[in-house]
Write a protein that holds these residues in place. Structure first.
Motif, PDB file in Angstrom:
ATOM      1  N   LEU A   1     -77.558 -68.382  10.634  1.00  0.00           N
ATOM      2  CA  LEU A   1     -76.074 -67.711  10.736  1.00  0.00           C
ATOM      3  C   LEU A   1     -76.420 -66.259   9.883  1.00  0.00           C
ATOM      4  O   LEU A   1     -76.657 -66.436   8.879  1.00  0.00           O
ATOM      5  CB  LEU A   1     -75.046 -68.519  10.135  1.00  0.00           C
ATOM      6  CG  LEU A   1     -73.651 -67.899   9.981  1.00  0.00           C
ATOM      7  CD1 LEU A   1     -73.313 -67.477  11.648  1.00  0.00           C
ATOM      8  CD2 LEU A   1     -72.550 -68.505   9.582  1.00  0.00           C
TER       9      LEU A   1
ATOM     10  N   ARG B   1     -74.671 -60.843  12.466  1.00  0.00           N
ATOM     11  CA  ARG B   1     -74.566 -60.473  13.590  1.00  0.00           C
ATOM     12  C   ARG B   1     -74.365 -61.706  14.754  1.00  0.00           C
ATOM     13  O   ARG B   1     -73.545 -61.751  15.691  1.00  0.00           O
ATOM     14  CB  ARG B   1     -75.579 -59.727  14.384  1.00  0.00           C
ATOM     15  CG  ARG B   1     -75.863 -58.442  13.462  1.00  0.00           C
ATOM     16  CD  ARG B   1     -77.037 -57.828  14.076  1.00  0.00           C
ATOM     17  NE  ARG B   1     -78.280 -58.532  13.822  1.00  0.00           N
ATOM     18  CZ  ARG B   1     -79.069 -58.247  12.837  1.00  0.00           C
ATOM     19  NH1 ARG B   1     -78.722 -57.732  11.735  1.00  0.00           N
ATOM     20  NH2 ARG B   1     -80.317 -59.143  12.671  1.00  0.00           N
ATOM     21  N   TYR B   2     -74.924 -63.018  14.510  1.00  0.00           N
ATOM     22  CA  TYR B   2     -74.734 -63.894  15.526  1.00  0.00           C
ATOM     23  C   TYR B   2     -75.189 -65.264  14.645  1.00  0.00           C
ATOM     24  O   TYR B   2     -75.720 -65.366  13.376  1.00  0.00           O
ATOM     25  CB  TYR B   2     -75.959 -63.616  16.550  1.00  0.00           C
ATOM     26  CG  TYR B   2     -77.222 -63.519  16.021  1.00  0.00           C
ATOM     27  CD1 TYR B   2     -78.135 -64.579  15.941  1.00  0.00           C
ATOM     28  CD2 TYR B   2     -77.783 -62.043  16.024  1.00  0.00           C
ATOM     29  CE1 TYR B   2     -79.189 -64.383  15.460  1.00  0.00           C
ATOM     30  CE2 TYR B   2     -79.112 -61.986  15.621  1.00  0.00           C
ATOM     31  CZ  TYR B   2     -79.696 -63.095  15.404  1.00  0.00           C
ATOM     32  OH  TYR B   2     -81.236 -63.020  14.800  1.00  0.00           O
TER      33      TYR B   2
ATOM     34  N   MET C   1     -77.678 -68.736  15.571  1.00  0.00           N
ATOM     35  CA  MET C   1     -78.688 -69.021  16.181  1.00  0.00           C
ATOM     36  C   MET C   1     -79.007 -70.693  16.165  1.00  0.00           C
ATOM     37  O   MET C   1     -79.118 -70.975  15.017  1.00  0.00           O
ATOM     38  CB  MET C   1     -79.950 -68.034  16.030  1.00  0.00           C
ATOM     39  CG  MET C   1     -81.149 -68.580  16.988  1.00  0.00           C
ATOM     40  SD  MET C   1     -82.260 -69.938  16.448  1.00  0.00           S
ATOM     41  CE  MET C   1     -82.801 -69.165  15.037  1.00  0.00           C
TER      42      MET C   1
ATOM     43  N   TYR D   1     -78.570 -68.254  21.248  1.00  0.00           N
ATOM     44  CA  TYR D   1     -77.570 -67.459  20.321  1.00  0.00           C
ATOM     45  C   TYR D   1     -76.332 -67.602  20.850  1.00  0.00           C
ATOM     46  O   TYR D   1     -75.898 -67.639  21.961  1.00  0.00           O
ATOM     47  CB  TYR D   1     -78.205 -66.119  20.511  1.00  0.00           C
ATOM     48  CG  TYR D   1     -79.834 -65.783  19.930  1.00  0.00           C
ATOM     49  CD1 TYR D   1     -79.959 -65.502  18.926  1.00  0.00           C
ATOM     50  CD2 TYR D   1     -80.802 -65.979  20.931  1.00  0.00           C
ATOM     51  CE1 TYR D   1     -81.159 -65.167  18.239  1.00  0.00           C
ATOM     52  CE2 TYR D   1     -82.105 -65.751  20.358  1.00  0.00           C
ATOM     53  CZ  TYR D   1     -82.247 -65.431  19.017  1.00  0.00           C
ATOM     54  OH  TYR D   1     -83.445 -65.188  18.297  1.00  0.00           O
ATOM     55  N   PHE D   2     -75.389 -67.363  19.792  1.00  0.00           N
ATOM     56  CA  PHE D   2     -73.989 -67.452  19.958  1.00  0.00           C
ATOM     57  C   PHE D   2     -73.445 -66.403  19.333  1.00  0.00           C
ATOM     58  O   PHE D   2     -73.783 -66.124  18.087  1.00  0.00           O
ATOM     59  CB  PHE D   2     -73.231 -68.850  19.697  1.00  0.00           C
ATOM     60  CG  PHE D   2     -73.716 -70.161  20.223  1.00  0.00           C
ATOM     61  CD1 PHE D   2     -73.309 -70.600  21.444  1.00  0.00           C
ATOM     62  CD2 PHE D   2     -75.246 -70.605  19.676  1.00  0.00           C
ATOM     63  CE1 PHE D   2     -74.014 -71.564  21.908  1.00  0.00           C
ATOM     64  CE2 PHE D   2     -75.763 -71.497  20.299  1.00  0.00           C
ATOM     65  CZ  PHE D   2     -75.206 -72.256  21.508  1.00  0.00           C
ATOM     66  N   ILE D   3     -72.319 -65.613  19.671  1.00  0.00           N
ATOM     67  CA  ILE D   3     -71.727 -64.573  19.311  1.00  0.00           C
ATOM     68  C   ILE D   3     -70.605 -65.391  18.438  1.00  0.00           C
ATOM     69  O   ILE D   3     -69.739 -65.948  18.758  1.00  0.00           O
ATOM     70  CB  ILE D   3     -71.051 -63.701  19.962  1.00  0.00           C
ATOM     71  CG1 ILE D   3     -72.190 -62.900  20.986  1.00  0.00           C
ATOM     72  CG2 ILE D   3     -70.293 -62.282  19.301  1.00  0.00           C
ATOM     73  CD1 ILE D   3     -73.395 -62.271  19.903  1.00  0.00           C
ATOM     74  N   VAL D   4     -70.362 -64.891  17.100  1.00  0.00           N
ATOM     75  CA  VAL D   4     -69.328 -65.324  16.292  1.00  0.00           C
ATOM     76  C   VAL D   4     -68.247 -64.368  16.142  1.00  0.00           C
ATOM     77  O   VAL D   4     -68.447 -63.339  15.524  1.00  0.00           O
ATOM     78  CB  VAL D   4     -69.780 -65.690  14.910  1.00  0.00           C
ATOM     79  CG1 VAL D   4     -68.851 -66.421  14.116  1.00  0.00           C
ATOM     80  CG2 VAL D   4     -71.062 -66.808  15.120  1.00  0.00           C
ATOM     81  N   ASP D   5     -67.166 -64.463  16.588  1.00  0.00           N
ATOM     82  CA  ASP D   5     -65.988 -63.340  16.613  1.00  0.00           C
ATOM     83  C   ASP D   5     -65.610 -63.252  15.120  1.00  0.00           C
ATOM     84  O   ASP D   5     -65.689 -64.113  14.259  1.00  0.00           O
ATOM     85  CB  ASP D   5     -64.760 -64.075  17.542  1.00  0.00           C
ATOM     86  CG  ASP D   5     -63.919 -62.904  17.693  1.00  0.00           C
ATOM     87  OD1 ASP D   5     -62.811 -62.784  16.752  1.00  0.00           O
ATOM     88  OD2 ASP D   5     -63.995 -62.058  18.331  1.00  0.00           O
TER      89      ASP D   5
ATOM     90  N   ARG E   1     -65.065 -65.462  11.689  1.00  0.00           N
ATOM     91  CA  ARG E   1     -65.601 -65.123  10.249  1.00  0.00           C
ATOM     92  C   ARG E   1     -64.665 -65.030   9.260  1.00  0.00           C
ATOM     93  O   ARG E   1     -64.795 -65.600   8.135  1.00  0.00           O
ATOM     94  CB  ARG E   1     -66.340 -63.948  10.406  1.00  0.00           C
ATOM     95  CG  ARG E   1     -67.820 -64.180  11.422  1.00  0.00           C
ATOM     96  CD  ARG E   1     -68.306 -62.763  11.383  1.00  0.00           C
ATOM     97  NE  ARG E   1     -69.569 -62.904  12.129  1.00  0.00           N
ATOM     98  CZ  ARG E   1     -70.983 -63.298  11.945  1.00  0.00           C
ATOM     99  NH1 ARG E   1     -70.888 -63.646  10.891  1.00  0.00           N
ATOM    100  NH2 ARG E   1     -71.659 -63.268  12.639  1.00  0.00           N
TER     101      ARG E   1
ATOM    102  N   CYS F   1     -70.942 -75.434  18.752  1.00  0.00           N
ATOM    103  CA  CYS F   1     -71.933 -74.717  19.491  1.00  0.00           C
ATOM    104  C   CYS F   1     -73.260 -75.666  19.336  1.00  0.00           C
ATOM    105  O   CYS F   1     -73.791 -75.887  20.339  1.00  0.00           O
ATOM    106  CB  CYS F   1     -72.311 -73.391  18.648  1.00  0.00           C
ATOM    107  SG  CYS F   1     -71.386 -71.921  18.797  1.00  0.00           S
TER     108      CYS F   1
END
Length: 495
Positions: free
Chosen positions: A106, A109-110, A112, A130-134, A138, A152
């Motif tokens: 973590l 940016r993302y 993984m 990969y996953f985007i964390v809004d 956060r 995830c």
């Protein structure tokens, strides 16, 4: 007081040769604020050595003040900010690391998730997603981000047939982590900076345990064996590639130094008989956070610090030696000299102003075969410059790089002098150092002054090595006896 004559040792020809001697003298006077005197060097050197010892001795940020400190020696009176964080990795590879491992990676940016198959003598096999964390996640309080990570994992584990099977997991992050053991730590925040949201205290292991108690996650079975940061993963991967590594330096957008210390010297960890050494993350970029480097900041740098919109109001070491700041300083100096009508009077600096200077541009410029060629490669893509402009820009780059080389060498040599050995292997993540013909020479020349008799070899690493290193760190932690890798003298500051 030691007399290092540092600038001459780095480059004996550090003068500005222009046909207009008066103009040259004005520019040299302007650049003198970037040249450190031997007295300033000695203050920094003494402060750094003290902060290493303070960081190894205490766990919090409270140190006893020195009643004999000089009034112009600010860092002596203020608490140490070198964390000297114990990573709890006491050994590295013996060739028996084997198994399937999961890495939770973590960063800012993302997220993984990676499954890695580690087999002795074979290349590592990996599957990652990969996953985007809004940002809303956060900045959320409590443990919402851990619920997101587990969600995830549920998708990733289901996709790769990992549900209802115990998975050995390592948690890697570039967020600030306070560690209490190799598999025990807390993180304060998951947003870009601490000021983005009031601090929360996340016990990483406990948060995962709490979330995984929920019925929807019952098919996820994990054993968290290690918690570590990005730089630790790169160090471990470097050991895998090169064998014994004495030091790791990262000066890309971070600023850090890792090395192996004798446990007997780590007073905050009262366990001296379990290994010969333990990996220490100095958290080098924080050096100066107590005001100890404010006195060497130039007018431009100090203006940038004091007008910053963030809570950062100190001239920390990373502001002087990390690549992004070196390039930014060169840009601002050239722009300022342009406004003073010293540099590129007959051409526009629009591209330099909007795009700045890149590592490639700087290296192409300074490595050019002659001044005529340099004039066509001015930093920031400036066109239409003269040979005189190239001479001025070269002088500016030299001064800024030598100052950075001096500070890096000071830190390197302080660590080297802690050991009796003479030869060191240093792995560096710094494209500027690797590509610039003279930068490494500056560092070598200065280090010879600070640590006579010590020799070192630079080896290179890159950011993408961190993922392999994260899997190897997890495999290594799984093999180690983790029951001993917790400090006996520390109590968690948060229950």
């Amino acid at each position: 007081m030691a007399a290092f004559n540092i600038w001459n040792s780095a480059d004996a020809n550090l003068t500005l040769q222009l046909s207009d001697k008066y103009k040259a003298s004005l520019i040299e006077e302007y650049m003198s604020q970037y040249i450190l005197s031997d007295e300033k060097i000695n203050i920094i050197k003494r402060n750094f050595a003290k902060e290493i010892e303070d960081g190894l001795r205490r766990f919090d940020d409270i140190t006893t003040q020195d009643p004999n400190a000089r009034s112009d020696d600010p860092a002596i009176q203020n608490p140490s900010v070198l964390g000297m964080k114990v990573t709890f990795f006491t050994e590295f590879f013996n060739g028996t690391e084997n198994g399937d491992f999961i890495v939770i990676y973590l960063n800012r940016r993302y997220l993984m998730l990676m499954q890695a198959k580690v087999r002795p003598g074979f290349p590592m096999e990996t599957k990652k997603e990969y996953f985007i964390v809004d940002e809303s996640i956060r900045r959320s309080p409590y443990i919402q981000i851990f619920e997101y990570i587990c969600g995830c994992m549920l998708k990733f584990f289901g996709k790769h047939g990992l549900l209802n099977k115990m998975q050995v997991v390592g948690f890697c992050s570039d967020f600030p982590i306070i560690q209490f053991g190799i598999d025990d730590g807390i993180v304060w925040y998951f947003s870009e900076s601490a000021s983005d949201f009031p601090l929360n205290c996340y016990d990483i292991s406990r948060c995962f345990e709490m979330v995984l108690l929920k019925e929807r996650y019952h098919d996820i079975k994990i054993e968290l064996v290690t918690i570590f940061n990005y730089n630790t993963s790169v160090y471990i991967n470097s050991c895998y590639l090169y064998g014994e590594v004495d030091m790791f330096l990262n000066f890309v957008d971070d600023c850090d130094l890792l090395y192996c210390e004798k446990p007997s010297r780590i007073k905050k960890w009262n366990v001296s008989n379990i290994s010969e050494s333990v990996l220490i993350d100095t958290e080098l970029g924080n050096f100066g956070g107590n005001g100890g480097l404010d006195f060497i900041a130039s007018d431009l740098e100090w203006l940038a610090v004091t007008t910053s919109t963030t809570s950062e109001k100190r001239a920390r070491l990373k502001k002087f030696v990390s690549e992004q700041y070196i390039l930014a300083v060169i840009k601002h100096i050239l722009v300022d000299l342009h406004h003073k009508l010293f540099y590129c009077r007959n051409t526009s600096l629009e591209k330099l102003l909007t795009e700045g200077v890149s590592v490639t541009e700087l290296c192409n410029f300074t490595n050019a075969k002659d001044l005529e060629h340099s004039a066509s490669l001015l930093p920031g893509g400036t066109t239409g410059g003269s040979v005189e402009d190239a001479t001025i820009a070269l002088y500016v780059c030299k001064v800024v790089l030598i100052r950075a080389a001096m500070l890096i060498s000071l830190c390197m040599s302080s660590v080297m002098l802690r050991f009796t050995k003479e030869d060191f292997v240093i792995v560096a993540n710094c494209p500027l150092l690797r590509k610039h013909q003279d930068y490494e020479t500056y560092i070598r020349n200065v280090t010879m002054k600070f640590a006579p008799g010590k020799k070192f070899q630079f080896l290179w690493t890159e950011d993408n090595f961190s993922l392999t290193g994260a899997a190897l760190a997890t495999a290594l932690a799984h093999r180690l006896d983790r029951t001993e890798l917790h400090p006996l003298t520390l109590q968690k500051i948060v229950s």
